[in-house]
Design an enzyme around this catalytic site. Structure first.
Site, PDB file in Angstrom:
ATOM      1  N   SER A   1     110.619 -24.779  43.047  1.00 44.11           N
ATOM      2  CA  SER A   1     110.804 -24.740  41.441  1.00 44.11           C
ATOM      3  C   SER A   1     112.033 -25.594  41.083  1.00 44.11           C
ATOM      4  CB  SER A   1     110.898 -23.509  40.875  1.00 44.11           C
ATOM      5  OG  SER A   1     111.006 -23.532  39.862  1.00 44.11           O
TER       6      SER A   1
ATOM      7  N   SER B   1     112.907 -29.874  28.917  1.00 42.18           N
ATOM      8  CA  SER B   1     112.949 -29.479  27.397  1.00 42.18           C
ATOM      9  C   SER B   1     114.362 -29.540  26.741  1.00 42.18           C
ATOM     10  CB  SER B   1     112.554 -27.971  27.128  1.00 42.18           C
ATOM     11  OG  SER B   1     113.354 -27.097  28.063  1.00 42.18           O
TER      12      SER B   1
ATOM     13  N   HIS C   1     106.429 -30.878  26.852  1.00 42.61           N
ATOM     14  CA  HIS C   1     107.016 -31.854  25.875  1.00 42.61           C
ATOM     15  C   HIS C   1     106.403 -33.122  25.920  1.00 42.61           C
ATOM     16  CE1 HIS C   1     109.875 -28.825  24.349  1.00 42.61           C
ATOM     17  NE2 HIS C   1     109.810 -28.368  25.552  1.00 42.61           N
TER      18      HIS C   1
ATOM     19  N   THR D   1     101.283 -27.039  25.863  1.00 39.65           N
ATOM     20  CA  THR D   1     101.265 -26.355  24.656  1.00 39.65           C
ATOM     21  C   THR D   1     100.425 -26.800  23.432  1.00 39.65           C
ATOM     22  OG1 THR D   1     102.603 -25.119  23.028  1.00 39.65           O
ATOM     23  CG2 THR D   1     103.606 -27.294  23.413  1.00 39.65           C
TER      24      THR D   1
ATOM     25  N   LYS E   1     103.558 -27.873  19.905  1.00 40.86           N
ATOM     26  CA  LYS E   1     104.724 -29.032  19.659  1.00 40.86           C
ATOM     27  C   LYS E   1     103.971 -30.190  19.337  1.00 40.86           C
ATOM     28  CE  LYS E   1     107.323 -26.472  22.950  1.00 40.86           C
ATOM     29  NZ  LYS E   1     108.001 -25.444  22.132  1.00 40.86           N
TER      30      LYS E   1
ATOM     31  N   THR F   1      95.554  -8.881  25.912  1.00 40.80           N
ATOM     32  CA  THR F   1      95.975  -9.513  24.647  1.00 40.80           C
ATOM     33  C   THR F   1      95.117  -9.742  23.549  1.00 40.80           C
ATOM     34  OG1 THR F   1      98.004 -10.651  23.595  1.00 40.80           O
ATOM     35  CG2 THR F   1      96.835 -11.600  25.412  1.00 40.80           C
ATOM     36  N   THR F   2      95.322  -9.778  22.687  1.00 42.17           N
ATOM     37  CA  THR F   2      94.378 -10.464  21.471  1.00 42.17           C
ATOM     38  C   THR F   2      94.145 -12.102  21.710  1.00 42.17           C
ATOM     39  OG1 THR F   2      94.513  -8.505  19.984  1.00 42.17           O
ATOM     40  CG2 THR F   2      93.801 -10.578  18.984  1.00 42.17           C
TER      41      THR F   2
HETATM   42  N1  PLP Z   1     107.247 -24.933  28.765  1.00 40.40           N
HETATM   43  C1  PLP Z   1     108.480 -25.410  28.389  1.00 40.40           C
HETATM   44  C2  PLP Z   1     109.007 -26.536  29.191  1.00 40.40           C
HETATM   45  C3  PLP Z   1     109.247 -25.421  27.206  1.00 40.40           C
HETATM   46  O1  PLP Z   1     110.161 -26.013  26.612  1.00 40.40           O
HETATM   47  C4  PLP Z   1     108.411 -24.445  26.349  1.00 40.40           C
HETATM   48  C5  PLP Z   1     108.920 -24.128  24.858  1.00 40.40           C
HETATM   49  O2  PLP Z   1     109.828 -24.545  24.342  1.00 40.40           O
HETATM   50  C6  PLP Z   1     107.393 -23.469  26.786  1.00 40.40           C
HETATM   51  C7  PLP Z   1     106.937 -23.850  28.116  1.00 40.40           C
HETATM   52  C8  PLP Z   1     106.914 -22.457  26.033  1.00 40.40           C
HETATM   53  O3  PLP Z   1     105.849 -23.169  25.040  1.00 40.40           O
HETATM   54  P1  PLP Z   1     105.387 -22.267  23.643  1.00 40.40           P
HETATM   55  O4  PLP Z   1     106.646 -22.865  22.591  1.00 40.40           O
HETATM   56  O5  PLP Z   1     104.188 -22.914  23.213  1.00 40.40           O
HETATM   57  O6  PLP Z   1     105.456 -20.977  23.927  1.00 40.40           O
END
Ligand code: PLP
Length: 404
Positions: A137, A188, A216, A244, A247, A276-277
């Protein structure tokens, strides 16, 4: 007072100085990056320009997205009514998953209530179920990845940020064990980009599975907005892609896309998916409209890239240090808690510019930044004005500059 109330009262008193202030804003649909904000002391309404939103492409106000959302509300109501397994799978959830799988050239995709949940739920299964797995990681991986790996209870090696030689050293040491490499494409906070081709080559050499977080990048980079791996023509080298909808796609929710068997395993075993819903159908409909729009339009990506490049040039001219020129995330380096907070306050008070200061624990102490996010909706004149304002604040607070 109970023991817990007592404990937290005291803890929050001690924490008061570092306490985070949330600026209350109303982003104006149709006029973003303009927003109204409530000034802390007086409560007065201010008209501000937002420079730290992750709605990088302005899809949160795109007319096709808003129409899709409104029509889905009228058709299906406000909420989904259940978890995916128990009455909560709407037609739009399925269409969105098909669209995302196609966007990434993968067999299958699965959506979650957020990107955070997607990483947490998917990694718990993908890293945790196969006995003997070792995970590699990146040191700067997002909290949601760290939490997913924690929940997986898997053996983990952290490689130095973007350090391919270190990654190889770790891979080599583990012999024949099943390996999973987890990384982001655009990081990020630093805004730099992983050496994807080199990491993909290592994965191939050591027979490792790969999981890439393109949160991102999706919407913003690559043909049809499929991300950095797609931009580099190596999307097929990564086993699972995670993204996601909150964003670049301007709505809310997260997803993974990958081989059908792995996606199905997550669908079948991930607690964060099962218990979860599901997303409101209207959110799925809006996200679907955003993904489709950005699959067919380069205009927003081009505007964002032009704004980011202009900002990089202006900050370089003003000798304002920023972490990386590789993406649209422009993290101006302040390196001091109090001055970083003050810089953010001054930008707001004097110039009605909102950039949140990023302090510990989001970054290490002494590495405080202003995480500037130009958007496709800023004009060239906005960028010029922003750079001038930042220069004045740098001057006033005597924040270190880069050497001439
Ligand atoms: N992964 C990264 C690299 C992120 O920067 C973020 C949120 O900023 C997430 C996952 C989580 O995404 P979400 O905001 O849709 O929960």
């Amino acid at each position: 007072m109970t023991a817990h109330l007592d404990f937290f009262t005291q803890e929050m008193q001690e924490f008061a100085e570092q306490s985070r202030q949330f600026l209350e804003i109303g982003r104006h649909a149709g006029r973003f990056p303009s927003a109204s904000a409530r000034e802390g002391r007086s409560g007065a309404e201010l008209e501000i320009s937002v420079w730290c939103s992750n709605d990088y492409l302005g899809m949160g106000q795109n007319p096709a997205v808003l129409t899709a959302m409104k029509e889905a509300v009228d058709a299906f109501g406000a909420g989904s009514g259940g978890s995916r397994n128990i009455g909560g799978t709407n037609y739009y959830h399925v269409l969105l998953e098909q669209e995302l799988a196609a966007l990434h050239g993968m067999e299958s995709a699965l959506i979650f209530s957020s990107g955070y949940t997607a990483n947490d739920a998917a990694l718990t299964v993908l890293a945790g179920r196969m006995p003997g797995t070792v995970v590699y990681s990146d040191q700067l991986n997002h909290a949601s990845i760290i939490d997913g790996l924690r929940h997986a209870g898997v053996e983990k090696r952290v490689f130095r940020h973007n350090d391919v030689a270190h990654l190889e050293e770790l891979l080599q040491a583990d012999g024949d064990r099943p390996k999973l490499i987890v990384l982001e494409s655009v990081y990020s906070m630093s805004g730099d980009i992983a050496p994807l081709a080199e990491i993909a080559a290592l994965a191939e050499k050591y027979g490792a599975t790969t999981y890439i977080d393109e949160v991102h990048a999706v919407g913003m980079y690559g043909p049809r907005g499929a991300g950095i791996a797609a931009r580099e023509g190596i999307a097929d080298k990564f086993t699972v892609v995670m993204g996601t909808l909150a964003k670049g796609f301007g709505t809310s929710g997260g997803y993974i896309a990958g081989p059908a068997a792995m996606v199905d395993a997550v669908r079948s075993f991930a607690r964060g998916f099962i218990f979860t819903t599901s997303l409101p159908p209207a959110v799925a409909a809006a996200a679907l409209a955003a993904v489709r729009h950005l699959s067919g339009s380069d205009q927003e990506r081009e505007r964002l890239a032009a704004n980011a490049q202009l900002l990089h040039r202006r900050l370089t001219e003003h000798r304002i240090p920023f972490v990386s020129p590789m993406s649209h995330i422009v993290s101006a380096f302040v390196g001091d808690d109090a001055r970083c907070r003050r810089a953010s306050e001054l930008l707001l008070e004097r110039y009605r510019i909102y950039v949140q200061s990023i302090n510990a624990p989001s970054v290490k102490e002494g590495e405080e930044i202003l995480r500037i996010a130009p958007s496709a909706t800023h004009t060239t004149a906005d960028v010029e004005k922003f750079a001038e304002a930042l220069d004045t604040v740098w001057q006033e607070l005597d924040i270190p500059r880069t050497r001439a």
